[in-house]
Design a protein around this motif. Structure first.
Motif, short mmCIF file in Angstrom:
data_model
loop_
_atom_site.label_atom_id
_atom_site.label_comp_id
_atom_site.label_asym_id
_atom_site.label_seq_id
_atom_site.Cartn_x
_atom_site.Cartn_y
_atom_site.Cartn_z
N MET A 22 1.01 -1.34 0.28
CA MET A 22 -0.28 0.06 -0.35
C MET A 22 0.88 1.13 -0.12
N VAL A 23 0.98 2.39 -0.97
CA VAL A 23 1.57 3.55 -1.32
C VAL A 23 1.06 4.23 -0.85
N ALA A 24 1.31 5.53 -1.07
CA ALA A 24 0.51 7.24 -1.26
C ALA A 24 1.21 8.00 -2.20
N VAL A 25 0.02 7.79 -2.79
CA VAL A 25 0.61 8.35 -4.34
C VAL A 25 0.61 9.73 -4.30
N GLU A 26 0.67 11.01 -5.66
CA GLU A 26 0.23 12.07 -5.52
C GLU A 26 -1.13 12.64 -6.15
N GLY A 27 -2.01 13.14 -5.54
CA GLY A 27 -3.16 13.40 -6.30
C GLY A 27 -3.13 14.36 -6.48
N ASN A 28 -4.41 15.05 -6.52
CA ASN A 28 -5.03 16.11 -7.13
C ASN A 28 -6.04 16.59 -6.93
N PRO A 29 -6.57 17.51 -5.49
CA PRO A 29 -4.81 17.65 -4.85
C PRO A 29 -4.22 16.82 -3.27
N GLY A 30 -3.73 16.66 -2.44
CA GLY A 30 -3.27 16.01 -1.72
C GLY A 30 -2.57 15.04 -2.40
N HIS A 31 -3.19 13.28 -1.48
CA HIS A 31 -2.51 12.52 -2.03
C HIS A 31 -3.86 11.62 -2.14
N ASP A 32 -3.48 9.98 -2.51
CA ASP A 32 -4.17 9.14 -2.95
C ASP A 32 -3.40 7.71 -2.39
N ILE A 33 -4.22 6.64 -1.54
CA ILE A 33 -3.95 5.60 -1.12
C ILE A 33 -4.36 4.41 -2.01
N GLY A 34 -3.32 3.69 -2.88
CA GLY A 34 -3.58 2.68 -3.35
C GLY A 34 -2.62 1.62 -3.70
#
Length: 425
Positions: free
Chosen positions: A68-80
């Protein structure tokens, strides 16, 4: 024990460490080549349901499938969840039309921390209530649309609303109301009825899980011609699936029916005989049997014949010849072959019969041996005839000597009898 199992999981090879099974999972056939996982910085990350993305691991974090990683989001970050790494990611990007030199490629921040996972679970728990409330808001605004699913971003700062609509919808006022109600950034995505069924899931009339929710990722349009090719009754209630569209499985076998139809005569040709004119009624494509009727409107005097007979009658009609009957005459009926087993004409018990024969021959062989001239019986004892000539000669001489001795003894006895029994006259 728990520490040992955790250590074993950390040392497990990439080929044995698998993420959860889903319909978008790609089999990593390069997993046995460790060097292939360091050839690129790109990784494949999957989010809720069918959403996937490709991210750049610029910080060179050691990632494996299932992390499970935290990736760049728009805005903030997302978990996948990481579903693919290494060289195979490049092939998947090429397949999906994602360019490696795209400046909009986002990056991986870090492995998900416990705090990140807590926020992610909290955001997921709000999705169902948000969907129900959003449906009520859309109904109050008299919008001809249906909100099918809601997906929150991992940090809870953004929500994606998936909706279905037959026509174009002006949802600008809806976005404003939703943003004020939920205090998040709103994104609207339109999906089709088949995609909605795939996201919701269910059991089909066949008793199995829906294909769109189990393995199908690309949806091809289904036409009613697929049912016509397969001679399926055009009943909308039976042909429609749970998405109210034609069932996707109608396309699975239509190619086989089309290929089989090419090897059969045309259905538009009427067959002329001396007694009547026959029109096509129905066809069994795989049995290569065609049924004809004497009327175009109703099923009257139905006759089922083989496709080869239909070709024969068409050829005769082109020459101006009309056969007596459409079906094959009794004297021309082909001889049907009896059922044959997998070994052909040979019987499965043929080896047993040969054993029985060999047993009978063995008994006869013993009798033959007893009758052979080379064997002699002497007082119940058998003497072999395979002796040398000298031994036979000596045995014969011994027999003669015995006979002479017996003769001499007899003569002696006669002499003694003469002595004792003779009296002078």
């Amino acid at each position: 024990m728990n520490n040992t199992s955790d250590n074993n999981n950390e040392n497990t090879p990439i080929s044995k460490k698998r993420c959860r099974a889903n319909k978008l999972e790609c089999y990593d056939w390069l997993s046995d080549l460790p060097e292939s996982h360091s050839e690129t910085e790109m990784v494949e990350v999957q989010f809720k349901n069918t959403r996937k993305g490709y991210y750049k691991n610029s910080t060179h974090i050691h990632l494996e499938k299932g992390d499970m990683v935290a990736v760049e989001g728009n805005p903030g970050h997302d978990i996948g969840e990481v579903t693919l790494t290494g060289r195979l990611v490049l092939l998947q990007m090429k397949k999906n039309g994602v360019k490696l030199d795209n400046p909009d490629l986002k990056r991986v921040y870090r492995k998900a921390k416990p705090n990140d996972l807590e926020k992610y679970e909290e955001a997921k728990s709000r999705e169902h209530d948000t969907m129900l409330r959003a449906r009520k808001i859309a109904e109050d605004l008299n919008l001809d649309m249906k909100i099918g699913d809601v997906e929150y971003q991992g940090d809870g700062n953004k929500a994606i609303f998936y909706y279905i609509a037959d026509d174009r919808v002006d949802f600008r006022q809806l976005i404003k109301v939703l943003a004020e109600a939920f205090r998040v950034r709103i994104e609207m995505k339109q999906i089709g009825a088949r995609q909605e069924a795939g996201r919701i899931g269910g059991i089909g009339p066949c008793g199995r899980q829906l294909c769109c929710s189990s393995w199908m990722t690309n949806f091809v349009s289904v036409a009613t011609s697929a049912a016509r090719y397969q001679d399926i009754s055009l009943n909308p209630q039976k042909l429609a699936g749970q998405c109210a569209k034609l069932k996707c499985c109608l396309n699975f076998e239509v190619d086989a029916y089309v290929e089989g139809q090419k090897k059969l005569p045309s259905r538009e040709v009427a067959l002329e005989t001396k007694d009547n004119t026959y029109y096509h009624f129905k066809t069994d494509i795989f049995k290569r049997q065609m049924t004809y009727s004497t009327s175009k409107e109703i099923a009257a005097n139905l006759v089922t014949v083989d496709a080869s007979r239909v070709f024969e009658v068409i050829a005769l009609n082109k020459k101006g010849i009309k056969p007596d009957k459409l079906e094959v005459l009794d004297d021309q009926e082909p001889v049907k072959k009896d059922f044959e087993d997998v070994v052909g004409q040979d019987s499965l018990t043929r080896f047993d019969k040969s054993k029985k024969r060999s047993g009978n021959n063995g008994g006869n062989g013993q009798n033959r041996r007893r009758k052979k001239p080379g064997f002699k019986r002497n007082n119940g004892n058998e003497a072999s005839g395979a002796t040398t000539g000298q031994e036979t000669a000596s045995s014969q001489n011994g027999v003669r000597g015995n006979n002479n001795r017996n003769g001499n003894n007899n003569n002696g006895k006669n002499n003694s009898n003469n002595r004792t029994g003779s009296t002078p006259e």
